[in-house]
Design a protein around this motif. Structure first.
Motif, PDB file in Angstrom:
ATOM      1  N   PHE A   3       0.820  -1.184   0.000  1.00  0.00           N
ATOM      2  CA  PHE A   3       0.000   0.000   0.000  1.00  0.00           C
ATOM      3  C   PHE A   3       0.848   1.223   0.000  1.00  0.00           C
ATOM      4  CE2 PHE A   3      -2.354  -3.336   2.349  1.00  0.00           C
ATOM      5  CZ  PHE A   3      -2.564  -3.968   1.155  1.00  0.00           C
ATOM      6  N   MET A  27     -14.733  -2.796  -3.684  1.00  0.00           N
ATOM      7  CA  MET A  27     -14.215  -1.477  -3.346  1.00  0.00           C
ATOM      8  C   MET A  27     -15.273  -0.525  -3.886  1.00  0.00           C
ATOM      9  SD  MET A  27     -10.402  -2.348  -4.679  1.00  0.00           S
ATOM     10  CE  MET A  27      -9.361  -3.555  -3.839  1.00  0.00           C
ATOM     11  N   VAL A 251     -13.551  -0.304   5.726  1.00  0.00           N
ATOM     12  CA  VAL A 251     -12.303   0.385   5.401  1.00  0.00           C
ATOM     13  C   VAL A 251     -12.645   1.471   4.386  1.00  0.00           C
ATOM     14  CG1 VAL A 251     -10.038   0.198   4.314  1.00  0.00           C
ATOM     15  CG2 VAL A 251     -10.852  -1.624   5.827  1.00  0.00           C
ATOM     16  N   PRO A 255      -7.925   2.727  -2.751  1.00  0.00           N
ATOM     17  CA  PRO A 255      -7.197   1.658  -3.443  1.00  0.00           C
ATOM     18  C   PRO A 255      -6.673   2.189  -4.776  1.00  0.00           C
ATOM     19  CG  PRO A 255      -9.568   1.244  -3.490  1.00  0.00           C
ATOM     20  CD  PRO A 255      -9.336   2.387  -2.542  1.00  0.00           C
ATOM     21  N   ALA A 558     -14.843  -0.386   1.612  1.00  0.00           N
ATOM     22  CA  ALA A 558     -14.770  -1.852   1.638  1.00  0.00           C
ATOM     23  C   ALA A 558     -15.267  -2.319   2.999  1.00  0.00           C
ATOM     24  CB  ALA A 558     -13.336  -2.314   1.415  1.00  0.00           C
ATOM     25  N   ILE A 621      -9.011  -4.822  -0.011  1.00  0.00           N
ATOM     26  CA  ILE A 621      -8.117  -3.667  -0.154  1.00  0.00           C
ATOM     27  C   ILE A 621      -6.960  -3.979  -1.092  1.00  0.00           C
ATOM     28  CG2 ILE A 621      -8.587  -2.790   2.164  1.00  0.00           C
ATOM     29  CD1 ILE A 621      -5.680  -3.927   2.824  1.00  0.00           C
ATOM     30  N   ASN A 625      -4.535   1.779  -0.209  1.00  0.00           N
ATOM     31  CA  ASN A 625      -5.326   1.730   1.017  1.00  0.00           C
ATOM     32  C   ASN A 625      -4.481   1.967   2.270  1.00  0.00           C
ATOM     33  OD1 ASN A 625      -7.717  -0.340  -0.401  1.00  0.00           O
ATOM     34  ND2 ASN A 625      -8.318   1.231   1.074  1.00  0.00           N
ATOM     35  N   SER A 628      -5.620   3.819   5.529  1.00  0.00           N
ATOM     36  CA  SER A 628      -7.086   3.913   5.600  1.00  0.00           C
ATOM     37  C   SER A 628      -7.556   3.580   7.006  1.00  0.00           C
ATOM     38  CB  SER A 628      -7.749   2.902   4.653  1.00  0.00           C
ATOM     39  OG  SER A 628      -7.321   3.067   3.337  1.00  0.00           O
ATOM     40  N   THR A 630      -9.825   1.811   9.705  1.00  0.00           N
ATOM     41  CA  THR A 630     -10.741   0.687   9.832  1.00  0.00           C
ATOM     42  C   THR A 630     -11.781   1.116  10.864  1.00  0.00           C
ATOM     43  OG1 THR A 630      -8.834  -0.747   9.506  1.00  0.00           O
ATOM     44  CG2 THR A 630     -10.871  -1.793  10.214  1.00  0.00           C
ATOM     45  N   ILE A 641      -5.339   0.509   8.492  1.00  0.00           N
ATOM     46  CA  ILE A 641      -4.777  -0.438   7.510  1.00  0.00           C
ATOM     47  C   ILE A 641      -3.299  -0.099   7.254  1.00  0.00           C
ATOM     48  CG2 ILE A 641      -4.819  -1.064   5.051  1.00  0.00           C
ATOM     49  CD1 ILE A 641      -7.162  -2.276   6.490  1.00  0.00           C
ATOM     50  N   ALA A 662      -6.583  -8.236   5.089  1.00  0.00           N
ATOM     51  CA  ALA A 662      -6.096  -6.876   5.271  1.00  0.00           C
ATOM     52  C   ALA A 662      -5.567  -6.742   6.692  1.00  0.00           C
ATOM     53  CB  ALA A 662      -7.235  -5.891   5.033  1.00  0.00           C
TER      54      ALA A 662
END
Lengths: 698, 698
Positions: A3, A27, A251, A255, A558, A621, A625, A628, A630, A641, A662
Motif C-alpha cells: 500500500f 471497493m 475500510v 485503493p 470496503a 483492499i 489503502n 485507511s 478501519t 490499515i 487486510a
C-alpha cells in the motif's frame, strides 16, 4: 505494505466492472454503496449521514496513500510508510527522522512537509452524458482522445472556477461512467509524530506482507489553514475497544488500481510482458539503491525511502505475478470470460461488444511494440533523476501553457496547475552525488534496452560513457535551485531552446520522440477505453450494473470481518498482542531486522502485554489503502490499515477471502504505545477527546 | 575480488592473441615467458629452475581460484573467498565457519573439505599438430567439432593412462595452438585456518574492488596423500619483508578468462547482449538471495557464499560493461582491428583471415538466436537447484558411458571421470527449503523468458504454478542422498526412463531439447575457433607471435611493479597499514560493514600499527587469479592476490596501468595477524620454517 506510495503510483492501465460479487468483495463507490449486501449479510443499513461522515473524515495523500481526520483540530493519522516521503525530505545528515522518529511536543514544533498535499472528497457528480456526448462515433482514435481530454479539462476548469475545489473527472468502469470528484485541498501539512522505523516496520522486508505481525505503522500529521490548525467538521472518534472476532468492519480509503475486469488477452500481456519487465527494473533498482546505501549511513538515509518503495513494489509484484502464473486463478477468469462471450454471441445486439475483444487485443499489440521507447523516454525509466523530471516539467509547462486548456497534456490542465506548482517548487533537498548514481545506472539501462547504436541513444550519450555523461548532466544543471525553477517557470518555450542548461537541453532533445510515442499509446488507450465501454455496457445489460468498478485511487468503501484464517493446517488468530512482539524478537535473538527499538526494551515493564497490536480482516483492499481507517458500524476508528498478507496480493486480479487478509494496527495499541513508550499524553488526550479520560499511569 | 569462483566459472567464450604489448602487460605461458621484456625492462632473466619452481609451487582450485604451497608439509595458502565454498559446506546451523573463521590447532583438527580438488601443473606439451591433423578442411562444422573433440579426448586418455596425471588439452590463441596440460591432483584437502569473514572481507560489498583496502583475505589448507600431509618438493619460502615501492613483482596464477582478442563484432555482442543479460540474472539472484538471507541467521549462513559470489560477479560485470560502454577504450580497439584488417587487405594470402571476420559475425548471429534456450535449458539458468544438476549428471553419465570416449559430451570424457565423480558424490549438505526457493524463482524466470505458452515450459510446469511445481520437484527427488546417487550412477539409461524420481523425470524431459541447442552452439563455436585461428595465424605472420593468449583458467605468469596511482588529483600510496584499518573503522563509527571483528578490537594494543597490510601492483590479473602468490625476483612469497581495483575491471578487454591495479595482502601482515590476533604460532613457525625464528611476544 503493498500500500506504499510507489506501488500505487505505478498505474496499471484500464479498468472495467467485475461481474460476480463474493461475500465481502468490493471497493465500492460512496455514491453507490453495497446497501443490499450489507443489509442481507450483516443486517446493517448505513444512513446517508453515516456515509457522508465517513467520506469527509477520509483523507487522500498525494504521495500515494490514505488517512483520516482523528480530531477536530485537523489531526490526521496515516501510516509511517505513507509519511516516509515527508520524513525523509525533512531529514538531513544530522537528523534522521525516518529512522529515529519525530515528536512535536507543542504545536510550534510541528514541521511543515515540503510537498505533501492532502485531499478530502467533498462531492461526486455524474458527468457521463456530457463526456460521452463530446466523443462522436465517426472520430478516429486520435480525435476521440483529444475530444475526450478536452471535455474533461473543460468540466474540471468550470468546476474549479465555480467552487474553488480541486476537480477531477474520474473514468470508471470504462463502460460509460465519468464522475466529477471535488476535493478540498490542504497543502500546509505538518508532521506531528512518527515512531522509529524499526517500530513501524518491525521485521523489515522479511515480514513485509506477512502475518502475524507487530507493527506500529503510524504517523500523525496536522492540516493547517492560514497558518492555523484546520478546524474540521468531520473526524473519526476513537474506539479503544477495537473489533471483536468476526465483527463487521469497514475500510474507507483509496485503493490505487486493480485489474479484475481486464480481458484475458490483457492479463496475459501483464503476465508475459509488463510484470516481468517491472520486476526486472525493480531488481535492478533494488541492487543499485542497496549498494549505494551500504557505502555510508548518510547514503542510507538519503536512499531509504526509495529503497523501501522499491522493495515493497518488488514483493507486491512478485505476489501479483504468482497470481497470474496460478493456473487455478487464471482458469477461473478464463471460464468467466468465456461465459460472458457465450452470452454475447447469443444475441445480435452484442456484436460490438464481441468485436471489442479483438480491438483490445490489436491495441495491446501496438502498445507492446512501443512499450520500450514509452517506458524509457516518456515514463522516464531511462532518466532516473529528479533534476531531469524538474527540467522536463519546466520545459513542458512553457510549451503547454501556450495551448488551449483542453489540448494540453493532461497533467498541465488548468485545474491541476496549483498542485503541479506545489510539487515543482518543493524545497525537498536533493543531492548531486545520489542523482549521478541513479542517472548513470538508468542511462546504462536505456542503452541496453534501446540499443547502443540507436541514434537517439547516441545523442543522449553525446560520445561519453553513461557514467561520465550522467556526471556532466547533473553537475551542469541549475534546476536544482528552487529560485531558478521559479524564474524558468515564467519563461516562454523560446527561452528554453536557447538554454545552455544540461538537463534542459536533454529534456529538449527527448521532447519530440517522447511526445510522439506517448501519442501512439494514448490513442491505443482510447481504443481500449471505448472497447471496454462496449463490453461493460453489454455486461450491465446481461448481468445487471449493481457492482463496483476497478480501483482508481479514488475513495472507496470496503467491508469485511475481523477474522483469522488457516495456513498449512494451522489456525492463525485474528489479532496479535504486544507479548507476541517480544516473543518474536527473542526468537531471533534481537538481531536485525527483528531487533526491538531501545525504547521498547526500556519501557517493556510499563506495557500491558495483552494489549491487542495488529489484526486482520477480510475487507477488500489493495495498494493505496495504506493508512485507511478501519471503522466499526458506529463509524468509530478501531484500527488503521497498513498491509495485506501474502495471499492478498492476488486481489489485484480477483477477490478471495480464503486466506487473503487486510492488516490493521489496533486502535488500543496506538494509544497505549503513545502513552507508555513515547510519552505523548497530549496526543492521546486529543485522540480520546472529551469523551474519555486518559488512563492513569501504572 | 573479481577473482571469485563464480566470476571465473562463468566462461566467456573464445580467445585469441593480442598484438601490441604494453609495459607490464601479459598473462604469459610458463613455456613461453616474456624473457625479452623482463630483461629489457628490469634486467631480470628467470632461469628454467626459477620457472619450474614457481610453476610447481602454484596451485589451482577447482572451485575457481589460485593458491600456492607455502611449506614442505603440503600447506596451501589461498584467499578466504576462494575457501568460502568449503567453509560454507563444512558449516551447520551450529557452526558458521564462513562467518566466524576456523583454526585447527593440531593436524588432527584439520577438517576435510567435501569436494575441493587442487591441481598442480607438472608439464606442458605442444599437441597442436596432432589436433590440427584430425580436423580436415572438407568437414562441416558439426563433423569438425566432433573430430576435434575426439582427438582431444584421445590425447587426454592416452596421457592419463600413461602418467596417471589429470590431463587436459587446452585451446590457446585459437590460432592453432593446443597444449596438453598435466596436473598432479589432490582430492584430500583439509581446512587449516581461516579468519572471520569480517577480517577477510572488511568493508564488504562497498569496499569490494576498491582501494585503499584492509583485508586479511587468506585461508590455509593442507593437501593430504594417503591420509598423511603431502610432502611437496616445491613450495615458496616466505619473505616478511614484502616488496619495496616500485619493486618488480610476479604473480603466478590462473586468470579465468579475458576477451582481449575478440573481434569488434563479438565485443559489441557482449556489450549489447551477453553482459546486459548476465546483469539482469545477477540482479535477480542478488535480490532473491538477499531476501532469503534476511529471514533468519541460518538462511543467511546457507546463502552467504552464493550471495557473495553473485554480488562479486555483479560488480565485476558492471565494471566490464562500463569498459564496453567507454568510447575511448572501444574506439582504440576498433582502430586496432581496422589496422589489422588494412594489413590483411594488402595481400592476397590473407583473404581467408579477412573472410573469417564475416564467419564470426554469422556464427554470432546464430548464437544470438539460440541464446535463450541455451542459457535456460542447457546452461541451467531455468533450473537453479543442485538437485537438478545432480539428476542431470546422473542421467547423462549413463547415456554418455555407452558411447566411445571421443564422442561423449566433453565433461564426461574418461580423463575427467575421477574429478566428476568426486563432485557428484560430495557430502556437501543441501537444504530442501533453499532448493525450493531457488528453483521456484528460476522456473518463474524460465517462464518469463521462454514464454508461458511455450510447449516445453508447459510440460515443465505440469499444470502448476512455478512455486508449487518447485516444491513438488524438490520434495519428490531422492538424489539428495549420496547413497542413492552412487546406486543410480551404476544404472543404464533404461533404468532412468522408468524412474519415478521427480528430478530425473525433469532431466529426461529436458535432455533432448537441451542437447539439441547445445549442438547448435557447439557448431558455431567450432566455426569461430577455425575463424579466430585464421585471423591469429595471419596476425602472427604480420606482427610476430611473441605474445600471450587470452586467459583460459590455466597457469600464467604476470609481472609488474608495486606502485600507487593518481585518482582525482590525489596520490594513492602503494600500500596500507594496520593503522589504516582502525582509522577506517573509526570513520564509519564501527558500523557494518566497517565494523572491526571483536578480536581485532581486543588485540589492538599488541599490534604494530605500521605493519604493511595490503599493497597494489601493476601486474596483469583478472578473475581466477584470486589467491595467486605475489613473488619477488628470488621467487619468495611477498603477498597474496585477493582483488583488483575498480579500474582493473576493464582488463577483461585491454591492459592498462594508468590506474588499474592488482591488490595483494602483504606477507608481513599475515604472520603478524596470525601471531598477535589469532594466536597461531604453530602456523607462523611452519611458514617461516627453519630459516627464521618466531618473533617474541611483545
Amino acid at each position: 505494505m503493498n500500500f506504499s506510495p510507489r506501488a500505487v503510483l505505478i498505474g496499471l492501465g484500464l479498468f472495467v466492472s467485475a461481474p460476480f460479487i463474493d461475500a465481502n468483495e468490493g471497493m465500492w463507490l460512496f455514491n453507490d454503496p453495497p446497501r443490499k449486501i450489507l443489509k442481507e449479510q450483516y443486517g446493517f443499513e448505513p444512513t446517508d449521514q453515516w456515509l457522508e461522515h465517513v467520506q469527509k473524515s477520509s483523507v487522500r495523500f498525494n504521495s500515494g496513500g490514505s488517512g483520516s481526520f482523528v480530531s477536530p483540530e485537523g489531526l490526521v493519522l496515516s501510516n509511517h510508510h505513507v509519511g516516509a516521503d515527508c520524513l525523509q525530505k525533512l531529514g538531513s545528515a544530522d537528523k534522521n527522522y525516518l529512522r529515529d522518529g519525530f515528536h512535536a511536543r507543542t504545536r510550534a514544533e510541528e514541521m511543515r512537509c515540503h510537498d505533501l498535499e492532502l485531499n478530502v472528497l467533498m462531492s461526486i457528480e455524474d458527468v457521463t452524458d456530457r463526456v460521452k456526448a463530446a466523443v462522436k462515433s465517426d472520430m478516429n482514435a486520435d480525435r476521440a482522445f483529444a475530444a475526450r481530454r478536452a471535455v474533461m479539462a473543460e468540466i474540471e476548469k468550470e468546476s474549479l472556477d465555480k467552487t474553488g475545489l480541486r476537480s477531477d473527472v474520474v473514468t470508471l468502469f470504462q463502460g460509460g461512467k465519468y464522475h466529477l470528484y471535488r476535493y478540498k485541498k490542504y497543502t500546509d501539512v505538518r508532521l506531528v509524530f512518527a515512531p522509529e522505523q524499526q517500530a513501524a516496520f518491525y521485521g523489515g522486508d522479511p515480514d513485509n506482507f506477512e502475518y502475524p505481525r507487530y507493527d506500529l505503522d503510524i504517523c500523525f500529521f496536522r492540516a493547517y489553514e492560514n497558518g492555523q490548525p484546520a478546524k474540521v467538521e468531520h473526524f473519526l472518534t476513537w474506539s479503544e475497544k477495537g473489533p471483536a472476532e468476526n465483527e463487521l468492519v469497514f475500510v474507507s480509503g483509496h485503493p490505487g488500481g486493480t485489474s479484475r475486469s481486464l480481458t484475458m488477452d490483457e492479463l496475459e500481456y501483464m503476465r508475459d510482458v509488463s510484470f516481468p519487465s517491472s520486476m526486472e527494473m525493480l531488481h535492478r533498482m533494488e541492487v543499485m539503491l542497496s549498494v549505494y546505501s551500504a557505502r555510508s549511513e548518510e547514503n542510507a538515509r538519503r536512499a531509504k525511502d526509495d529503497l523501501f518503495g522499491v522493495q515493497n513494489s518488488r514483493k507486491a509484484r512478485e505476489g501479483g505475478l504468482a497470481g497470474l502464473l496460478d493456473p487455478q486463478l487464471m482458469n477461473k477468469k478464463r471460464a468467466d470470460e468465456q461465459k460472458l462471450k457465450d452470452a454475447l454471441r447469443a444475441s445480435d445486439k452484442y456484436q460490438n461488444a464481441l468485436a471489442a475483444y479483438d480491438k483490445i487485443a490489436a491495441a495491446q499489440k501496438v502498445i507492446r511494440e512501443n512499450r520500450l521507447p514509452y517506458n524509457f523516454l516518456e515514463a522516464g525509466r531511462g532518466f532516473a533523476s529528479e533534476y531531469f523530471r524538474i527540467a522536463r516539467t519546466l520545459l513542458r509547462a512553457a510549451e503547454e501553457r501556450s495551448k488551449p486548456n483542453g489540448e494540453r497534456l493532461r497533467e498541465f490542465r488548468e485545474s491541476a496547475q496549483e498542485s503541479l506548482e506545489f510539487q515543482l517548487f518543493s524545497e525537498e533537498p536533493l543531492y548531486d552525488e545520489f542523482e549521478q548514481v541513479k542517472l548513470a545506472d538508468s542511462l546504462t539501462y536505456l542503452t541496453e534496452k534501446l540499443g547502443f547504436t540507436d541514434p537517439l541513444v547516441q545523442k543522449v550519450l553525446a560520445g561519453k560513457s553513461p557514467r561520465d555523461r550522467a556526471s556532466e548532466l547533473v553537475l551542469g544543471t541549475k534546476v536544482k535551485s528552487v529560485e531558478v525553477r521559479k524564474q524558468l517557470y515564467k519563461e516562454a518555450p523560446d527561452f528554453f531552446r536557447k538554454s545552455g542548461d544540461t538537463m534542459i537541453q536533454l529534456a529538449l532533445l527527448l521532447d519530440e520522440p517522447a511526445r510522439a510515442v506517448r501519442k501512439i499509446l494514448e490513442a491505443q488507450d482510447e481504443i481500449k477505453r471505448q472497447s471496454y465501454g462496449e463490453i461493460a455496457a453489454a455486461r450491465f445489460a446481461i448481468q445487471g450494473s449493481s457492482t463496483y468498478p476497478d480501483a482508481t485511487f479514488t475513495l472507496r468503501l470496503a467491508f469485511g470481518q475481523a477474522k483469522g484464517y488457516e495456513e498449512d493446517g494451522k489456525q492463525i488468530p485474528f489479532q496479535t498482542t504486544f507479548a507476541g512482539l517480544y516473543d518474536r524478537a527473542a526468537e531471533h535473538k534481537n538481531q536485525p531486522p527483528f531487533d526491538l527499538p531501545p525504547r521498547w526494551i526500556h519501557r517493556k515493564n510499563s506495557l500491558d502485554m495483552s494489549t491487542p497490536y495488529n489484526f486482520v480482516s477480510t475487507a477488500d483492499i489493495i495498494g493505496g489503502n495504506s493508512g485507511s481507517p478501519t471503522l466499526n458500524k458506529n463509524g468509530e476508528f478501531v484500527g488503521i490499515i497498513f498491509d495485506g498478507n501474502i495471499y492478498s496480493l492476488v486481489l489485484d486480479f480477483a477477490y478471495t477471502d480464503t486466506k487473503a487478509r487486510a492488516l490493521s494496527v489496533h486502535s488500543k495499541s496506538i494509544t497505549e504505545a503513545l502513552l507508555r513508550v513515547y510519552e505523548a499524553p497530549e496526543l492521546v488526550s486529543e485522540l480520546l477527546g472529551a469523551r474519555s479520560r486518559i488512563p492513569l499511569d501504572r
